[in-house]
Design a protein around this motif. Sequence first.
Motif, short mmCIF file in Angstrom:
data_model
loop_
_atom_site.label_atom_id
_atom_site.label_comp_id
_atom_site.label_asym_id
_atom_site.label_seq_id
_atom_site.Cartn_x
_atom_site.Cartn_y
_atom_site.Cartn_z
N ILE A 142 36.69 40.65 38.61
CA ILE A 142 37.18 40.27 37.28
C ILE A 142 38.70 40.26 37.28
CG2 ILE A 142 37.25 40.90 34.83
CD1 ILE A 142 34.49 42.11 35.18
N LYS A 143 39.27 39.16 36.80
CA LYS A 143 40.73 39.03 36.80
C LYS A 143 41.36 39.92 35.73
CE LYS A 143 44.68 36.08 36.11
NZ LYS A 143 45.29 34.76 36.09
N ASP A 144 42.35 40.68 36.16
CA ASP A 144 43.18 41.47 35.25
C ASP A 144 44.58 40.88 35.30
OD1 ASP A 144 44.62 43.30 33.82
OD2 ASP A 144 44.21 45.01 35.14
N ALA A 145 45.01 40.25 34.21
CA ALA A 145 46.33 39.62 34.16
C ALA A 145 47.41 40.58 33.72
CB ALA A 145 46.29 38.41 33.24
N GLY A 146 47.09 41.87 33.64
CA GLY A 146 48.09 42.83 33.18
C GLY A 146 48.43 42.58 31.72
N ASP A 147 49.70 42.65 31.40
CA ASP A 147 50.15 42.43 30.02
C ASP A 147 50.58 40.99 29.78
OD1 ASP A 147 49.68 44.99 29.06
OD2 ASP A 147 51.59 45.74 29.81
N ASP A 148 50.22 40.09 30.70
CA ASP A 148 50.57 38.69 30.51
C ASP A 148 49.52 38.01 29.63
OD1 ASP A 148 52.52 36.62 31.50
OD2 ASP A 148 50.65 35.60 31.98
N PRO A 149 49.94 37.17 28.66
CA PRO A 149 48.98 36.48 27.79
C PRO A 149 48.36 35.29 28.51
CG PRO A 149 51.20 35.84 27.19
CD PRO A 149 51.34 36.87 28.28
N ASP A 150 47.54 35.56 29.49
CA ASP A 150 46.99 34.55 30.39
C ASP A 150 45.60 34.16 29.91
OD1 ASP A 150 45.78 33.24 32.60
OD2 ASP A 150 47.14 34.26 33.98
N VAL A 151 45.33 32.85 29.80
CA VAL A 151 44.02 32.42 29.30
C VAL A 151 42.90 32.80 30.26
CG1 VAL A 151 44.98 30.49 28.00
CG2 VAL A 151 44.21 30.11 30.34
N THR A 152 43.23 33.08 31.53
CA THR A 152 42.19 33.43 32.50
C THR A 152 41.99 34.94 32.62
OG1 THR A 152 43.76 33.36 34.34
CG2 THR A 152 42.57 31.33 33.83
N HIS A 153 42.67 35.72 31.77
CA HIS A 153 42.45 37.17 31.79
C HIS A 153 40.98 37.46 31.50
CE1 HIS A 153 43.19 41.44 31.28
NE2 HIS A 153 42.56 41.39 30.12
N GLY A 154 40.35 38.27 32.32
CA GLY A 154 38.94 38.58 32.15
C GLY A 154 38.00 37.60 32.83
N ALA A 155 38.54 36.57 33.46
CA ALA A 155 37.69 35.59 34.15
C ALA A 155 36.92 36.26 35.29
CB ALA A 155 38.54 34.45 34.69
N ARG A 156 35.70 35.83 35.49
CA ARG A 156 34.85 36.37 36.55
C ARG A 156 34.97 35.47 37.79
NH1 ARG A 156 31.31 40.17 35.05
NH2 ARG A 156 29.76 39.56 36.61
N LEU A 157 35.90 35.82 38.66
CA LEU A 157 36.09 35.05 39.89
C LEU A 157 34.92 35.34 40.82
CD1 LEU A 157 38.57 33.17 40.41
CD2 LEU A 157 38.90 34.83 38.59
N THR A 158 34.12 34.33 41.09
CA THR A 158 32.86 34.49 41.80
C THR A 158 32.91 33.74 43.13
OG1 THR A 158 31.71 34.61 39.68
CG2 THR A 158 30.36 34.19 41.63
N ALA A 159 32.55 34.42 44.20
CA ALA A 159 32.52 33.79 45.52
C ALA A 159 31.11 33.88 46.09
CB ALA A 159 33.51 34.46 46.47
N THR A 160 30.63 32.77 46.60
CA THR A 160 29.33 32.74 47.29
C THR A 160 29.59 32.39 48.74
OG1 THR A 160 28.26 31.99 45.26
CG2 THR A 160 27.04 31.71 47.32
N ALA A 161 29.13 33.24 49.65
CA ALA A 161 29.35 33.04 51.09
C ALA A 161 28.02 32.80 51.79
CB ALA A 161 30.05 34.25 51.70
N SER A 162 28.03 31.83 52.69
CA SER A 162 26.84 31.54 53.49
C SER A 162 27.28 31.09 54.87
CB SER A 162 25.98 30.47 52.81
OG SER A 162 26.72 29.27 52.63
N TRP A 163 26.38 31.17 55.83
CA TRP A 163 26.73 30.75 57.20
C TRP A 163 26.69 29.24 57.31
CZ3 TRP A 163 28.94 34.55 59.44
CH2 TRP A 163 28.47 35.86 59.31
N ARG A 164 27.50 28.71 58.20
CA ARG A 164 27.42 27.29 58.53
C ARG A 164 27.41 27.16 60.05
NH1 ARG A 164 32.63 23.66 58.18
NH2 ARG A 164 34.06 24.86 59.48
N GLU A 165 27.01 26.02 60.54
CA GLU A 165 26.76 25.87 61.98
C GLU A 165 28.02 25.89 62.82
OE1 GLU A 165 24.34 22.51 62.78
OE2 GLU A 165 22.60 23.25 61.65
#
Length: 383
Positions: free
Chosen positions: A80-103
């Motif tokens: 979860i993004k913490d923008a500190g005390d900056d008025p950032d529209v993405t504060h609280g965004a759930r940065l999600t990564a999906t990892a899988s193997w490739r050949e």
Amino acid sequence: MADTPYEPDMPRTMKVRQKALRTGWTTGTCASAAAKAATEALVSGRSQDVVEVALPSGQRVTFAVDSCLIRADRAEAVVIKDAGDDPDVTHGARLTATASWRETPGIELDGGIGVGVVTKPGLGLELGGPAINPVPRQMIEQAVGESVDLKARGVRVIISVPDGETMARKTTNKRLGILDGISILGTTGIVRPFSTASWRASVEQAVAVMAAQGEKTLVLCTGGRTEKGAMRLLPQLPDVCFVEVGDFTGAALRRAVEHGITQVVFVGMAGKLTKLASGVLMTHYTRSRVDTALLAEITLSMGGSGELVAKVAEANTARHAYELWEAEGLLGRAGRELCRRVAGVLEEFAASAAPESPGIAAQVVLVDFTGQRMIAMYGRLGR
């Protein structure tokens, strides 16, 4: 003509505070942390609670992993993004990564739901690809490479941001040709509260995108109200030509001449125009003051009475001077002279920023304090 135009630095914060403001983390840093957690889970088969990643400076920071799921062929982690005390529209965004193997060995990076898709040139990113900027890409690759040998194995990482499309509506992404989500941004990995660096960067990026469309008329507006007024004044120009420049006129002009833009229209209210006419291109209130002596000089040159000149010289604000001009029937003439002086400053600054370039032709418009009505103009508007 004013003294040589200059652009003083902005303060680290927009105003003096008694308590230090808390820094935060960019979407790029949070995405790299999520990517590492997902890759660690993929490799080990164990859910991750915390993860450590490197910033571009080499500093290492630790993040809590909000959730980590392991399935047969992939792993998913959320930071979860913490923008500190900056008025950032993405504060609280759930940065999600999906990892899988490739050949094949190496990393394949893509964007999922909530990450914007690049549709216009000028951003330095592949058209049709995800809006993940170069530094975050490097951070993600480094983070993943700390969990798996990418020379021997291949990993596919998808970065997603649930609600990213909604967040993007509060940004300029659509105008820049970034659709359906936010950008994964950051150059240092750290969000500094009320930092002007991100605004300056967005202004410069907007100019670069406009130039990449082959447009030659850049319209600089001081805010949202003036931008709407400017769009009505210049309906023949596409939206990409209009840039909400705020206090970063100097930065916008430098980038404009670099890209060969030949015509700049500046639309603003009396306060900003007075500062620009004084030769100050960083117009934030902490770095420049309205020069009422200049306004008094304009009043005199436009035939104002001695009494009016004295009143303007003692005016509390540029708006006060504007109202004094209006009351004496001098607003049109004095406003045009103010615009003329601003045009001269903009052209001089552009010439000094890139002496080898052909320079710019500047047109300036003074609008009222709603931003919607044109009061005076210098130069010819349009293409």
